[in-house]
Design a protein around this motif. Structure first.
Motif, PDB file in Angstrom:
ATOM      1  N   GLY A 289      28.098  47.117  41.932  1.00 26.03           N
ATOM      2  CA  GLY A 289      28.327  46.159  40.852  1.00 26.03           C
ATOM      3  C   GLY A 289      27.457  44.934  40.865  1.00 26.03           C
ATOM      4  N   SER A 290      26.372  44.944  41.627  1.00 23.08           N
ATOM      5  CA  SER A 290      25.548  43.733  41.716  1.00 23.08           C
ATOM      6  C   SER A 290      24.995  43.303  40.358  1.00 23.08           C
ATOM      7  N   PHE A 291      24.841  44.258  39.431  1.00 23.39           N
ATOM      8  CA  PHE A 291      24.300  43.925  38.115  1.00 23.39           C
ATOM      9  C   PHE A 291      25.243  43.018  37.323  1.00 23.39           C
ATOM     10  N   LEU A 292      26.489  42.886  37.780  1.00 23.93           N
ATOM     11  CA  LEU A 292      27.480  42.067  37.075  1.00 23.93           C
ATOM     12  C   LEU A 292      27.646  40.673  37.672  1.00 23.93           C
ATOM     13  N   LEU A 293      26.876  40.343  38.683  1.00 26.00           N
ATOM     14  CA  LEU A 293      27.062  39.056  39.353  1.00 26.00           C
ATOM     15  C   LEU A 293      26.896  37.884  38.398  1.00 26.00           C
ATOM     16  N   ALA A 307      30.556  46.444  45.621  1.00 28.59           N
ATOM     17  CA  ALA A 307      29.933  47.137  46.748  1.00 28.59           C
ATOM     18  C   ALA A 307      28.431  47.248  46.538  1.00 28.59           C
ATOM     19  N   ASP A 308      27.770  47.646  47.612  1.00 26.27           N
ATOM     20  CA  ASP A 308      26.337  48.002  47.603  1.00 26.27           C
ATOM     21  C   ASP A 308      25.398  46.831  47.336  1.00 26.27           C
ATOM     22  N   PHE A 309      25.800  45.617  47.685  1.00 24.21           N
ATOM     23  CA  PHE A 309      24.883  44.489  47.580  1.00 24.21           C
ATOM     24  C   PHE A 309      23.800  44.607  48.654  1.00 24.21           C
ATOM     25  N   LYS A 310      22.562  44.358  48.258  1.00 28.70           N
ATOM     26  CA  LYS A 310      21.464  44.314  49.220  1.00 28.70           C
ATOM     27  C   LYS A 310      21.380  42.924  49.839  1.00 28.70           C
ATOM     28  N   TYR A 311      20.711  42.845  50.964  1.00 34.03           N
ATOM     29  CA  TYR A 311      20.645  41.602  51.730  1.00 34.03           C
ATOM     30  C   TYR A 311      20.247  40.408  50.867  1.00 34.03           C
TER      31      TYR A 311
END
Length: 365
Positions: A289-293, A307-311
């Motif tokens: 869901g990082s595209f929704l930050l 989940a699945d956030f990169k560093y």
């Protein structure tokens, strides 16, 4: 006798395939929709072990959240786990159906399940989708207008949020001249006719447009029904990515994250630093869901669970929000229960089994 196509019709009436993302591959991936259903195994992912579990349970339909086939298969020779899984399913006459981002994107879908588990209220779609609605405009003789409207409502038109049977009507005069081949309900051939009519406007989910138009033609008194469809850019508040809501009471960030870890059965929560003593507004997105930050920040969320956030993406919190990465599998594991709930409401003549196979490829020390 219940057939696979009956299961598909039911699920897609709730989560239409048109709601899936462009990259997705939801739907029937393996098997024939005409086969009878002996039993269903519900899982998050499909692996060889899951197919073996279905064999042992005598279930000939696997319903998964994640599609086993994401990219085109050029051969099925068993050279990787995807091909081996598909091959094993085919050899044992087991169908595989995936209900992925279309289930994510409905208002009572995956994200609603997560939000409910962690106690959020006043839920709304975080990023509503556009291009999922149309406006239907038609005209009816005044005396038939109520019947026409009711038919449209029964077919799925006129729903806006918590309101149903929504329509706008205005009165005017319709005019037409039937030719020799016409069989007019009102008037005579080759004679101009004027009729007191009602213009009816309703909102229709795009995926229901064919059904609504069929119903319009069935209930309308005219031989030739005049209507037109307008695309509208309104965001559909019941379809889209993520969800946002509020806790019943404020709570400290760390206490909340501990609760989430326990409720979601998480081995590890990766999160950015706590920036507030108390938090209340929380956004969630099952899976990646990082595209929704940025949307979560615009909506004023104190915490964003996904989940699945990169560093380097964790830096994008910029001390405006707490990012809490709970893991892809962990965020979506309760989707099995959701699918079971959707099916058990309608089907009771065969076994609905939740898979006991843990398909999480990640372990924690």
């Amino acid at each position: 006798m219940t057939r696979i196509k009956d299961i598909i019709t039911h699920l897609e009436s709730i989560a239409p395939l048109s709601y899936q993302e462009s990259y997705d591959n939801s739907g029937l991936l393996v098997g024939s929709q005409n086969d009878p259903v002996n039993g269903i195994l519900i899982t998050l992912d499909v692996t060889e072990d899951v197919v073996e579990e279905a064999i042992n349970l005598k279930s000939n339909l696997i319903i998964a959240h994640h599609p086993i086939i994401f990219k085109g298969l050029k051969s099925i020779t068993g050279k990787n786990y995807v091909e081996r899984t598909v091959l094993k399913a085919i050899q044992n006459n087991i169908a595989i159906y995936a209900i992925h981002t279309n289930l994510d994107n409905i208002i009572n879908g995956v994200n609603h399940k997560i939000a409910s588990l962690i106690g959020l209220q006043n839920l709304e779609i975080l990023l509503p989708k556009g291009d999922t609605l149309i406006k239907l405009v038609t005209y009816s003789p005044k005396k038939s207008a109520d019947k026409v409207k009711q038919g449209l409502f029964e077919a799925g038109a006129g729903n806006i949020g918590n309101y149903s049977e929504c329509a706008f009507t205005s009165e005017g005069t319709g005019q037409f001249t039937p030719n020799d081949k016409a069989n007019p309900t009102i008037g005579s051939n080759n004679k101009a006719e004027k009729v007191d009519e009602v213009r009816i406007e309703v909102i229709v989910p795009k995926h229901d447009s064919r059904k609504v138009i069929q119903k319009l033609n069935a209930v309308h008194p005219y031989e030739e029904v005049a209507y037109y469809i307008l695309p509208i850019s309104n965001a559909n508040q019941e379809v889209g990515s993520g969800m946002i809501g509020e806790l019943e009471e404020e709570i400290s960030t760390l206490d909340f994250l501990k609760q989430v870890k326990s409720i979601m059965k998480v081995g590890c929560v990766r999160h950015t630093k706590s920036i507030k003593d108390k938090i209340k507004k929380v956004a969630v997105c099952g899976g990646s869901g990082s595209f929704l930050l940025s949307q979560a920040k615009r909506q004023g969320a104190d915490v964003f669970i996904t989940a699945d956030f990169k560093y380097h993406e964790f830096f994008d919190a910029e001390d405006n929000i707490v990012i809490a990465d709970i893991g892809h599998y962990e965020s979506e594991q309760f989707t099995k229960e959701l699918i079971h709930e959707l099916l058990s409401e309608k089907f009771t003549t065969f076994a609905l089994n939740l898979s006991n196979t843990v398909t999480n490829p990640i372990s924690y020390l």
